[in-house]
Design a protein around this motif. Structure first.
Motif: not given
Length: 147
Positions: A7-35
């Protein structure tokens, strides 16, 4: 023999989803700071207009000028209220993204733990095979020497 996790591909996918969630959180924090920065600028403008109104009241300033300043101050007050609403929404978005990131982190952790268990099982089986081979060699050697 090399370890291969089915199930290594699933592990990799979950890692990618986590990284994407981190980016989304970072973007949301950036938007909050801009506001928040935008709100700070509006508050500064509002303070400047307030001082201008006080100075205009102390001087013999035409009523039309004072009305214009007052209208602009009211407009800024409206913008400040809207910006406060935007900031509340941005805070809500950040909390939502934090929740998503936590969910993705837990999901990834579950899959990583399953992979670690599978690796540990593989190592244990590998050690058992190796031990059995060594035992067999020792038995053969002993049998050959005893003849």
């Amino acid at each position: 023999m090399r370890f291969h996790y089915a199930f290594q591909k699933i592990v990799d996918l979950k890692g990618n989803e986590k990284a994407q969630a981190e980016w989304m959180l970072s973007a949301a924090i950036g938007e909050l700071k801009a506001q928040e920065q935008n709100l700070h600028q509006l508050l500064q403008k509002r303070d400047e207009i307030g001082h201008s109104l006080q100075q205009a009241a102390q001087k013999s300033t035409p009523i039309s000028e004072m009305c214009r300043l007052q209208s602009y101050a009211e407009y800024l007050d409206t913008l400040i209220e809207q910006k406060n609403t935007d900031i509340e929404q941005a805070h809500s978005n950040v909390k939502h993204k934090q929740g998503k990131l936590t969910e993705k982190m837990l999901d990834e952790k579950v899959w990583m733990k399953a992979r670690e268990k599978s690796l540990e099982k593989f190592r244990h089986e590998s050690l058992l095979r190796e031990q059995n081979e060594l035992d067999e060699l020792a038995t053969v050697r002993y049998t050959v020497q005893s003849r």
